[in-house]
Motif scaffolding. Structure first.
Motif, mmCIF file in Angstrom:
data_model
loop_
_atom_site.group_PDB
_atom_site.id
_atom_site.type_symbol
_atom_site.label_atom_id
_atom_site.label_comp_id
_atom_site.label_asym_id
_atom_site.label_seq_id
_atom_site.Cartn_x
_atom_site.Cartn_y
_atom_site.Cartn_z
ATOM 1 N N ALA A 61 0.817 -1.202 0.000
ATOM 2 C CA ALA A 61 0.000 0.000 0.000
ATOM 3 C C ALA A 61 0.859 1.263 0.000
ATOM 4 O O ALA A 61 0.551 2.237 -0.699
ATOM 5 C CB ALA A 61 -0.943 0.000 1.210
ATOM 6 N N ASP B 121 0.813 4.100 -2.870
ATOM 7 C CA ASP B 121 0.508 5.503 -2.582
ATOM 8 C C ASP B 121 1.571 6.427 -3.178
ATOM 9 O O ASP B 121 1.251 7.515 -3.674
ATOM 10 C CB ASP B 121 0.413 5.719 -1.069
ATOM 11 C CG ASP B 121 -0.848 5.112 -0.470
ATOM 12 O OD1 ASP B 121 -1.785 4.808 -1.244
ATOM 13 O OD2 ASP B 121 -0.893 4.923 0.753
ATOM 14 N N ARG C 98 -5.904 6.479 -8.888
ATOM 15 C CA ARG C 98 -5.841 5.225 -8.134
ATOM 16 C C ARG C 98 -6.475 4.081 -8.929
ATOM 17 O O ARG C 98 -5.905 2.988 -9.034
ATOM 18 C CB ARG C 98 -6.545 5.367 -6.777
ATOM 19 C CG ARG C 98 -5.803 6.207 -5.758
ATOM 20 C CD ARG C 98 -6.490 6.146 -4.394
ATOM 21 N NE ARG C 98 -6.393 4.818 -3.813
ATOM 22 C CZ ARG C 98 -5.381 4.400 -3.053
ATOM 23 N NH1 ARG C 98 -4.367 5.208 -2.801
ATOM 24 N NH2 ARG C 98 -5.382 3.183 -2.562
ATOM 25 N N ARG D 9 -7.224 -4.267 -5.390
ATOM 26 C CA ARG D 9 -7.642 -3.056 -4.675
ATOM 27 C C ARG D 9 -7.464 -3.230 -3.168
ATOM 28 O O ARG D 9 -7.027 -2.308 -2.467
ATOM 29 C CB ARG D 9 -9.091 -2.702 -4.993
ATOM 30 C CG ARG D 9 -9.533 -1.407 -4.323
ATOM 31 C CD ARG D 9 -10.964 -1.028 -4.655
ATOM 32 N NE ARG D 9 -11.273 0.292 -4.117
ATOM 33 C CZ ARG D 9 -11.725 0.526 -2.900
ATOM 34 N NH1 ARG D 9 -11.919 -0.482 -2.060
ATOM 35 N NH2 ARG D 9 -11.973 1.756 -2.482
ATOM 36 N N SER E 32 -4.810 -1.116 -0.797
ATOM 37 C CA SER E 32 -5.454 -0.350 0.273
ATOM 38 C C SER E 32 -4.913 -0.750 1.641
ATOM 39 O O SER E 32 -5.362 -0.222 2.668
ATOM 40 C CB SER E 32 -6.975 -0.552 0.243
ATOM 41 O OG SER E 32 -7.521 -0.102 -0.983
ATOM 42 N N ASP F 5 -15.177 -3.292 -1.869
ATOM 43 C CA ASP F 5 -14.279 -3.332 -3.022
ATOM 44 C C ASP F 5 -15.084 -3.573 -4.298
ATOM 45 O O ASP F 5 -14.851 -2.942 -5.331
ATOM 46 C CB ASP F 5 -13.230 -4.433 -2.856
ATOM 47 C CG ASP F 5 -12.224 -4.129 -1.758
ATOM 48 O OD1 ASP F 5 -11.758 -2.971 -1.683
ATOM 49 O OD2 ASP F 5 -11.904 -5.036 -0.974
#
Length: 334
Positions: free
Chosen positions: A19, A23, A41, A270, A274, A283
């Protein structure tokens, strides 16, 4: 040694590492497209899922900028093809020519032989040229003069298109739309971001972005995503929504099995980016519109009535109850 033994479940710490890296990638790509973090994203989730991406919106909203930024984020070869009415299929896939020196036929690969192919304004090319991408998007190879040629891995098509109502465009066929993992709309920037763009505060260009991922890194993400836990109730929820679209009176064609498999895989990605070692119904809900709406084919009556696939899918999601955490009949599976 049992080669089919299940892998150990992903830990929270491992998910957090992925994650954090994701990011950073979002922040980098987002510096070239201000105010569109959620779109970025989703686009990068599609990239890590190795699914093809369709960016649809009116001119001037940053579709090509986002496509170029995604391509720049991959440490590999990317090519941009400007689709026009006079573009030929061989201009995309390549052509076989006779070499007078060697007295042999040689294949000259087209721009589709790259890791990321930016197909700019794809719906301005004729249907014949658009169809040149059907084989490579599904099978990762093109056939020219009866000879099959594999494209590099990873491979992704990032296409942009203007709405079909605009003059000089051709509607993408349903078979091709179903090959795109996601369809995203960039939209206009919010006032603060647009003001910064007008002032010239955006100094980052797509070509100056650092590469954040490569084939090895994407393989690591896919392997980690396989270890993301998915409750059986989540799988059943995906199937219930799909079956509801197949039985809906406003739709001629509902979601395909390709669409349900794509959802299960992308939901894992995802969840991973995350920072979660498990996927949730949220999701699925978050990914439903970008993954599924463009695959639905409206009935003639619904189309004349002005409804869209997005509208119908929203109705289906509203009418299909999602499983709650801790569903008593669910079992954790991979």
């Amino acid at each position: 040694m049992n080669l089919h033994a299940p892998s150990a479940p992903l830990s929270t710490d491992e998910a957090a590492v992925h994650a954090d890296a994701f990011d950073s990638m979002v922040a980098s790509v987002g510096s070239a497209l201000l105010g569109k973090t959620e779109v970025v994203r989703l686009a990068l989730v599609a990239l890590l899922s190795q699914g093809h991406l369709l960016l649809e919106d009116v001119p001037g909203t940053g579709k090509t900028t986002l496509a170029r930024a995604i391509a720049a984020s991959v440490h590999g070869v990317w090519r941009r093809v400007q689709f026009t009415p006079d573009l030929l299929p061989s201009d995309v896939t390549g052509v076989t020519v006779f070499n007078q020196g060697t007295r042999e036929f040689e294949f000259h690969p087209g721009p589709v032989f790259a890791n990321v192919v930016v197909a700019d304004e794809i719906n301005r090319a004729s249907p014949k040229t658009q169809s040149a991408l059907l084989e490579v998007m599904e099978e990762g190879a093109v056939t020219v003069d009866g000879v099959r040629h594999a494209v590099p891995e990873p491979f992704q098509v990032v296409a942009t298109q203007n709405p079909v109502e605009m003059s000089g465009t051709y509607r993408l066929p349903e078979a091709q739309l179903d090959r795109f993992l996601m369809r995203l709309t960039v939209g206009y920037a919010d006032p603060a971001a647009e003001l910064a763009i007008i002032r010239g505060d955006r100094l980052t260009t797509p070509d100056s972005l650092p590469a954040f991922t490569d084939a090895a890194r994407m393989e690591q993400v896919r392997l980690a995503a396989r270890r993301v836990r998915v409750d059986e109730a989540v799988y059943e929820y995906v199937l219930r929504v799909a079956r509801a679209t197949r039985e809906h009176s406003a739709l001629s064609v509902g979601l395909s099995t390709r669409a349900t498999v794509a959802m299960a895989h992308t939901a894992r990605i995802r969840a991973l980016v995350s920072g979660r070692p498990y996927a949730t119904p949220e999701d699925v809900k978050t990914l439903a519109q970008p993954l599924w709406a463009h695959r639905l084919v409206l009935s003639p009556e619904a189309s004349v009535g002005g409804r869209t696939g997005t509208d119908v899918l929203a109705e289906v999601l509203e009418a299909t109850p999602a499983p709650q955490p801790g569903h008593p009949g669910a079992t954790a599976t991979r």
